[in-house]
Design a protein around this motif. Structure first.
Motif, PDB file in Angstrom:
ATOM      1  N   MET A 129      54.194  -8.646 -17.245  1.00  0.00           N
ATOM      2  CA  MET A 129      53.587  -9.627 -18.154  1.00  0.00           C
ATOM      3  C   MET A 129      53.247 -11.006 -17.500  1.00  0.00           C
ATOM      4  O   MET A 129      54.069 -11.603 -16.754  1.00  0.00           O
ATOM      5  CB  MET A 129      54.309  -9.874 -19.539  1.00  0.00           C
ATOM      6  N   VAL A 130      52.382 -11.734 -17.865  1.00  0.00           N
ATOM      7  CA  VAL A 130      51.932 -13.083 -17.397  1.00  0.00           C
ATOM      8  C   VAL A 130      52.364 -13.978 -18.019  1.00  0.00           C
ATOM      9  O   VAL A 130      52.429 -13.839 -19.400  1.00  0.00           O
ATOM     10  CB  VAL A 130      50.562 -13.069 -16.840  1.00  0.00           C
ATOM     11  N   MET A 131      52.542 -15.122 -17.826  1.00  0.00           N
ATOM     12  CA  MET A 131      53.103 -16.432 -18.480  1.00  0.00           C
ATOM     13  C   MET A 131      51.669 -17.466 -18.487  1.00  0.00           C
ATOM     14  O   MET A 131      51.512 -17.897 -17.317  1.00  0.00           O
ATOM     15  CB  MET A 131      54.337 -17.103 -18.095  1.00  0.00           C
ATOM     16  N   ALA A 132      51.315 -17.865 -19.683  1.00  0.00           N
ATOM     17  CA  ALA A 132      50.129 -18.932 -19.533  1.00  0.00           C
ATOM     18  C   ALA A 132      50.604 -20.037 -20.597  1.00  0.00           C
ATOM     19  O   ALA A 132      51.520 -19.950 -21.272  1.00  0.00           O
ATOM     20  CB  ALA A 132      48.958 -18.124 -20.376  1.00  0.00           C
ATOM     21  N   LYS A 133      49.977 -21.097 -20.222  1.00  0.00           N
ATOM     22  CA  LYS A 133      50.335 -22.251 -20.938  1.00  0.00           C
ATOM     23  C   LYS A 133      49.398 -22.522 -21.976  1.00  0.00           C
ATOM     24  O   LYS A 133      48.197 -22.411 -21.704  1.00  0.00           O
ATOM     25  CB  LYS A 133      49.960 -23.691 -20.039  1.00  0.00           C
ATOM     26  N   ILE A 134      49.769 -22.735 -23.170  1.00  0.00           N
ATOM     27  CA  ILE A 134      48.796 -22.852 -24.308  1.00  0.00           C
ATOM     28  C   ILE A 134      48.928 -24.196 -25.030  1.00  0.00           C
ATOM     29  O   ILE A 134      49.841 -24.919 -25.033  1.00  0.00           O
ATOM     30  CB  ILE A 134      49.365 -22.001 -25.525  1.00  0.00           C
ATOM     31  N   LYS A 135      47.566 -24.722 -25.148  1.00  0.00           N
ATOM     32  CA  LYS A 135      47.549 -26.218 -25.556  1.00  0.00           C
ATOM     33  C   LYS A 135      47.009 -26.179 -26.839  1.00  0.00           C
ATOM     34  O   LYS A 135      45.870 -25.446 -27.235  1.00  0.00           O
ATOM     35  CB  LYS A 135      46.719 -27.229 -24.616  1.00  0.00           C
ATOM     36  N   LEU A 136      47.519 -26.593 -27.924  1.00  0.00           N
ATOM     37  CA  LEU A 136      46.881 -26.638 -29.188  1.00  0.00           C
ATOM     38  C   LEU A 136      46.271 -28.082 -29.496  1.00  0.00           C
ATOM     39  O   LEU A 136      47.013 -29.174 -29.244  1.00  0.00           O
ATOM     40  CB  LEU A 136      47.960 -26.282 -30.283  1.00  0.00           C
ATOM     41  N   PHE A 137      45.553 -28.292 -30.512  1.00  0.00           N
ATOM     42  CA  PHE A 137      44.694 -29.567 -30.685  1.00  0.00           C
ATOM     43  C   PHE A 137      44.437 -29.664 -32.117  1.00  0.00           C
ATOM     44  O   PHE A 137      44.287 -28.746 -32.962  1.00  0.00           O
ATOM     45  CB  PHE A 137      43.271 -29.820 -29.937  1.00  0.00           C
ATOM     46  N   ALA A 138      44.414 -31.008 -32.530  1.00  0.00           N
ATOM     47  CA  ALA A 138      44.120 -31.463 -33.765  1.00  0.00           C
ATOM     48  C   ALA A 138      45.012 -30.768 -35.080  1.00  0.00           C
ATOM     49  O   ALA A 138      46.097 -30.702 -34.750  1.00  0.00           O
ATOM     50  CB  ALA A 138      42.480 -31.207 -34.311  1.00  0.00           C
ATOM     51  N   ASN A 139      44.509 -29.990 -35.811  1.00  0.00           N
ATOM     52  CA  ASN A 139      45.341 -29.723 -36.846  1.00  0.00           C
ATOM     53  C   ASN A 139      46.161 -28.294 -36.743  1.00  0.00           C
ATOM     54  O   ASN A 139      46.910 -28.265 -37.325  1.00  0.00           O
ATOM     55  CB  ASN A 139      44.549 -28.947 -38.146  1.00  0.00           C
ATOM     56  N   LEU A 140      45.591 -27.600 -35.636  1.00  0.00           N
ATOM     57  CA  LEU A 140      46.525 -26.635 -35.116  1.00  0.00           C
ATOM     58  C   LEU A 140      47.747 -27.141 -34.473  1.00  0.00           C
ATOM     59  O   LEU A 140      48.812 -26.523 -34.741  1.00  0.00           O
ATOM     60  CB  LEU A 140      45.605 -25.724 -33.938  1.00  0.00           C
ATOM     61  N   ARG A 141      47.667 -28.183 -33.657  1.00  0.00           N
ATOM     62  CA  ARG A 141      48.908 -28.736 -33.429  1.00  0.00           C
ATOM     63  C   ARG A 141      49.732 -29.708 -34.525  1.00  0.00           C
ATOM     64  O   ARG A 141      51.055 -29.102 -34.351  1.00  0.00           O
ATOM     65  CB  ARG A 141      48.430 -30.117 -32.372  1.00  0.00           C
ATOM     66  N   GLU A 142      49.158 -29.887 -35.418  1.00  0.00           N
ATOM     67  CA  GLU A 142      49.952 -30.493 -36.572  1.00  0.00           C
ATOM     68  C   GLU A 142      50.706 -29.413 -37.016  1.00  0.00           C
ATOM     69  O   GLU A 142      51.860 -29.556 -37.462  1.00  0.00           O
ATOM     70  CB  GLU A 142      48.925 -31.254 -37.419  1.00  0.00           C
ATOM     71  N   SER A 143      49.931 -28.283 -37.285  1.00  0.00           N
ATOM     72  CA  SER A 143      50.461 -26.993 -38.201  1.00  0.00           C
ATOM     73  C   SER A 143      51.734 -26.427 -37.496  1.00  0.00           C
ATOM     74  O   SER A 143      52.516 -26.173 -38.110  1.00  0.00           O
ATOM     75  CB  SER A 143      49.387 -25.891 -38.347  1.00  0.00           C
ATOM     76  N   ALA A 144      51.239 -26.302 -36.214  1.00  0.00           N
ATOM     77  CA  ALA A 144      52.598 -25.780 -35.156  1.00  0.00           C
ATOM     78  C   ALA A 144      53.749 -26.929 -35.070  1.00  0.00           C
ATOM     79  O   ALA A 144      54.924 -26.318 -34.769  1.00  0.00           O
ATOM     80  CB  ALA A 144      51.933 -25.053 -34.121  1.00  0.00           C
ATOM     81  N   GLY A 145      53.260 -27.837 -35.036  1.00  0.00           N
ATOM     82  CA  GLY A 145      54.579 -28.855 -34.937  1.00  0.00           C
ATOM     83  C   GLY A 145      54.873 -29.091 -33.115  1.00  0.00           C
ATOM     84  O   GLY A 145      55.762 -29.756 -32.937  1.00  0.00           O
ATOM     85  N   GLU A 146      53.787 -28.465 -32.624  1.00  0.00           N
ATOM     86  CA  GLU A 146      54.153 -28.596 -30.955  1.00  0.00           C
ATOM     87  C   GLU A 146      52.525 -28.706 -30.454  1.00  0.00           C
ATOM     88  O   GLU A 146      51.731 -28.006 -31.058  1.00  0.00           O
ATOM     89  CB  GLU A 146      54.684 -27.249 -30.348  1.00  0.00           C
ATOM     90  N   SER A 147      52.301 -29.403 -29.264  1.00  0.00           N
ATOM     91  CA  SER A 147      51.138 -29.303 -28.795  1.00  0.00           C
ATOM     92  C   SER A 147      50.925 -28.489 -27.336  1.00  0.00           C
ATOM     93  O   SER A 147      49.841 -28.002 -27.158  1.00  0.00           O
ATOM     94  CB  SER A 147      50.827 -30.626 -28.252  1.00  0.00           C
ATOM     95  N   GLU A 148      52.207 -28.292 -26.914  1.00  0.00           N
ATOM     96  CA  GLU A 148      52.135 -27.259 -25.667  1.00  0.00           C
ATOM     97  C   GLU A 148      53.177 -26.359 -25.822  1.00  0.00           C
ATOM     98  O   GLU A 148      54.299 -26.615 -26.277  1.00  0.00           O
ATOM     99  CB  GLU A 148      51.993 -27.846 -24.437  1.00  0.00           C
TER     100      GLU A 148
END
Length: 94
Positions: free
Chosen positions: A1-20
Motif C-alpha cells: 500500500m502506498v501512503m499519500a498526503k491528503i489536504k482538505l480545504f474550506a468546509n471539508l477541513r472544518e467538518s473533519a477538524g483537520e487540514s492534512e
C-alpha cells in the motif's frame, strides 16, 4: 500500500477538524474510502448517493500533484508514494 498526503480545504477541513493527514490506498477511490471511514461526516459533502449509487459530487475537485483526476483516470487514478491529493469543495468569495 502506498501512503499519500491528503489536504482538505474550506468546509471539508472544518467538518473533519483537520487540514492534512496521510492515507493509504492504491488509487483515489481507496484513499477516499479510507478518508470516509475516518471522517464519515464527509460522505455527504464529497459524494452524492442516488438510488444506492455513490458518485462524486460534480462540484468537488480532486487534484493529485496539481492534476485534476477528471483529466486522468478519475477515481481509478493510481496513487504513488508521497503523492499529494488536494480535495476542494466549491469556494466563493467577494
Amino acid at each position: 500500500m502506498v501512503m499519500a498526503k491528503i489536504k482538505l480545504f474550506a468546509n471539508l477541513r472544518e467538518s473533519a477538524g483537520e487540514s492534512e493527514m496521510e492515507m493509504q490506498g492504491e488509487n483515489v477511490q481507496e484513499i477516499l474510502d479510507g478518508l470516509l471511514t475516518r471522517f464519515p461526516q464527509l460522505q455527504e459533502l464529497i459524494f452524492n448517493d442516488v438510488e444506492g449509487n455513490r458518485k462524486l459530487r460534480s462540484y468537488i475537485n480532486i487534484l493529485i500533484n496539481g492534476n485534476n483526476i477528471l483529466h486522468l483516470e478519475g477515481l481509478d487514478t493510481i496513487v504513488n508514494d508521497d503523492d499529494e491529493i488536494a480535495i476542494f469543495p466549491p469556494v466563493s468569495g467577494g
